[in-house]
Motif scaffolding. Structure first.
Motif, PDB file in Angstrom:
ATOM      1  N   ALA A 158       0.855  -1.138   0.029  1.00 42.02           N
ATOM      2  CA  ALA A 158      -0.143   0.152  -0.120  1.00 42.02           C
ATOM      3  C   ALA A 158       0.890   1.349  -0.044  1.00 42.02           C
ATOM      4  O   ALA A 158       0.458   2.117  -0.755  1.00 42.02           O
ATOM      5  CB  ALA A 158      -0.908   0.029   1.238  1.00 42.02           C
ATOM      6  N   LEU A 159       1.878   1.181   0.815  1.00 46.21           N
ATOM      7  CA  LEU A 159       2.778   2.477   0.917  1.00 46.21           C
ATOM      8  C   LEU A 159       3.412   2.987   0.005  1.00 46.21           C
ATOM      9  O   LEU A 159       3.267   4.270  -0.678  1.00 46.21           O
ATOM     10  CB  LEU A 159       3.598   2.497   2.063  1.00 46.21           C
ATOM     11  N   PRO A 160       4.132   2.173  -0.761  1.00 49.81           N
ATOM     12  CA  PRO A 160       4.808   2.651  -2.291  1.00 49.81           C
ATOM     13  C   PRO A 160       3.804   2.945  -3.308  1.00 49.81           C
ATOM     14  O   PRO A 160       4.099   4.053  -4.011  1.00 49.81           O
ATOM     15  CB  PRO A 160       5.772   1.608  -2.656  1.00 49.81           C
ATOM     16  N   ALA A 218      -3.756  -1.253   4.425  1.00 54.28           N
ATOM     17  CA  ALA A 218      -2.996  -2.052   4.897  1.00 54.28           C
ATOM     18  C   ALA A 218      -3.677  -2.924   6.133  1.00 54.28           C
ATOM     19  O   ALA A 218      -3.589  -4.149   6.209  1.00 54.28           O
ATOM     20  CB  ALA A 218      -1.872  -1.574   5.460  1.00 54.28           C
ATOM     21  N   VAL A 219      -4.166  -2.065   7.170  1.00 51.37           N
ATOM     22  CA  VAL A 219      -4.789  -2.553   8.348  1.00 51.37           C
ATOM     23  C   VAL A 219      -6.023  -3.570   7.781  1.00 51.37           C
ATOM     24  O   VAL A 219      -6.373  -4.245   8.440  1.00 51.37           O
ATOM     25  CB  VAL A 219      -5.139  -1.646   9.323  1.00 51.37           C
ATOM     26  N   ARG A 220      -6.901  -2.824   6.951  1.00 50.65           N
ATOM     27  CA  ARG A 220      -8.087  -3.599   6.528  1.00 50.65           C
ATOM     28  C   ARG A 220      -7.889  -5.017   6.222  1.00 50.65           C
ATOM     29  O   ARG A 220      -8.415  -5.933   6.347  1.00 50.65           O
ATOM     30  CB  ARG A 220      -8.856  -2.658   5.380  1.00 50.65           C
ATOM     31  N   LEU A 221      -6.698  -5.150   5.284  1.00 50.55           N
ATOM     32  CA  LEU A 221      -6.530  -6.204   4.524  1.00 50.55           C
ATOM     33  C   LEU A 221      -5.875  -7.083   5.639  1.00 50.55           C
ATOM     34  O   LEU A 221      -6.457  -8.299   5.736  1.00 50.55           O
ATOM     35  CB  LEU A 221      -5.654  -6.211   3.294  1.00 50.55           C
ATOM     36  N   ILE A 263      -9.476  -1.964  -5.968  1.00 50.02           N
ATOM     37  CA  ILE A 263     -10.668  -1.030  -6.341  1.00 50.02           C
ATOM     38  C   ILE A 263     -10.311   0.264  -5.660  1.00 50.02           C
ATOM     39  O   ILE A 263     -10.450   1.287  -6.097  1.00 50.02           O
ATOM     40  CB  ILE A 263     -11.942  -1.520  -6.206  1.00 50.02           C
ATOM     41  N   LEU A 264      -9.811   0.015  -4.157  1.00 50.56           N
ATOM     42  CA  LEU A 264      -9.565   1.466  -3.469  1.00 50.56           C
ATOM     43  C   LEU A 264      -8.359   2.161  -3.976  1.00 50.56           C
ATOM     44  O   LEU A 264      -8.392   3.234  -4.174  1.00 50.56           O
ATOM     45  CB  LEU A 264      -9.424   1.089  -1.983  1.00 50.56           C
ATOM     46  N   SER A 265      -7.287   1.327  -4.398  1.00 49.04           N
ATOM     47  CA  SER A 265      -6.001   1.651  -4.918  1.00 49.04           C
ATOM     48  C   SER A 265      -6.401   2.367  -6.241  1.00 49.04           C
ATOM     49  O   SER A 265      -5.867   3.466  -6.568  1.00 49.04           O
ATOM     50  CB  SER A 265      -4.974   0.784  -5.105  1.00 49.04           C
ATOM     51  N   THR A 266      -7.309   2.041  -7.171  1.00 42.38           N
ATOM     52  CA  THR A 266      -7.785   2.465  -8.286  1.00 42.38           C
ATOM     53  C   THR A 266      -8.451   3.846  -8.217  1.00 42.38           C
ATOM     54  O   THR A 266      -8.151   4.764  -8.721  1.00 42.38           O
ATOM     55  CB  THR A 266      -8.741   1.631  -9.078  1.00 42.38           C
TER      56      THR A 266
END
Length: 223
Positions: free
Chosen positions: A105-107, A157-160, A213-216
């Motif tokens: 998630a971070l990068p 990250a925490v959600r996953l 989908i959230l990353s998108t």
């Protein structure tokens, strides 16, 4: 001991078998199997899923950066693969640890932010104040939007990690109570464990989809 200089090229191993010829087939492992095998139903299903995801991500991203859906489809695939691997016994679930989820998630979030602030600075500033905000509330909205932007990789990250570890923990706790149960209760426990396994399979798919989908959606805001 070598009898001559070229004996190292002999097609034999220490078992006096010509297994070295198998190295000829290593190249076939690199080539995707769909190019040299008849595609199975699983191949067709997977291609169908990837096509649907590509269309959905393309709708969200638009056509500003071509080929960007490949990043999110790959992200979905690797998370889904690791989530399902964790459902098998004695296999380490990497996606249930923050070290793995944060490294995904971070990068990704950082690259979006750097790209957005360098190329679309005015657009990024406009996002800090939603349309129709009263002038009195503007400083507070800027603080709220800034904090919500900063915590995005953490929430991803925490959600996953939390969703993956919660189901595994519940199944482990229920499984540890088995030796102290009666035969009837053990049968009941097995049914519950199977239902939980089905639920975890659904969670594995849903969480990989949610992450992608959230990353998108986050990337569509900075383009």
């Amino acid at each position: 001991m070598m009898t001559n200089l070229f004996s190292s090229f002999d097609p034999t191993t220490s078992f006096n078998l010509s297994l070295n010829w198998f190295s000829t087939l290593i190249g076939l492992l690199i080539i995707p199997s769909m190019f040299w095998l008849i595609p199975s139903r699983m191949n067709y299903l997977w291609i169908k899923i990837l096509t649907i995801l590509h269309k959905e991500f393309k709708t969200l991203l638009g056509s500003k950066i071509k080929g960007m859906t490949l990043i999110f489809i790959s992200l979905f695939s690797i998370i889904l693969f690791n989530n399902f691997l964790g459902l098998f016994p004695y296999i380490f679930t990497s996606t249930s640890h923050l070290a793995m989820t944060l490294s995904l998630a971070l990068p990704l979030w950082l690259s979006f932010m750097i790209y957005g602030w360098i190329n679309n600075t005015i657009h990024m500033f406009a996002h800090l104040v939603p349309q129709g905000t009263p002038p009195v509330l503007m400083p507070f909205m800027v603080c709220i939007e800034t904090i919500s932007n900063i915590i995005r990789p953490g929430t991803l990250a925490v959600r996953l990690a939390a969703n993956m570890i919660a189901g595994h923990l519940l199944m482990t706790l229920l499984g540890n109570t088995g030796p102290s149960m009666t035969l009837f209760m053990i049968n009941f426990l097995i049914i519950i464990q199977l239902l939980l396994l089905l639920l975890e399979s659904a969670v594995a798919i849903i969480q990989s989809y949610v992450f992608a989908i959230l990353s998108t959606l986050y990337s569509s805001e900075v383009i």
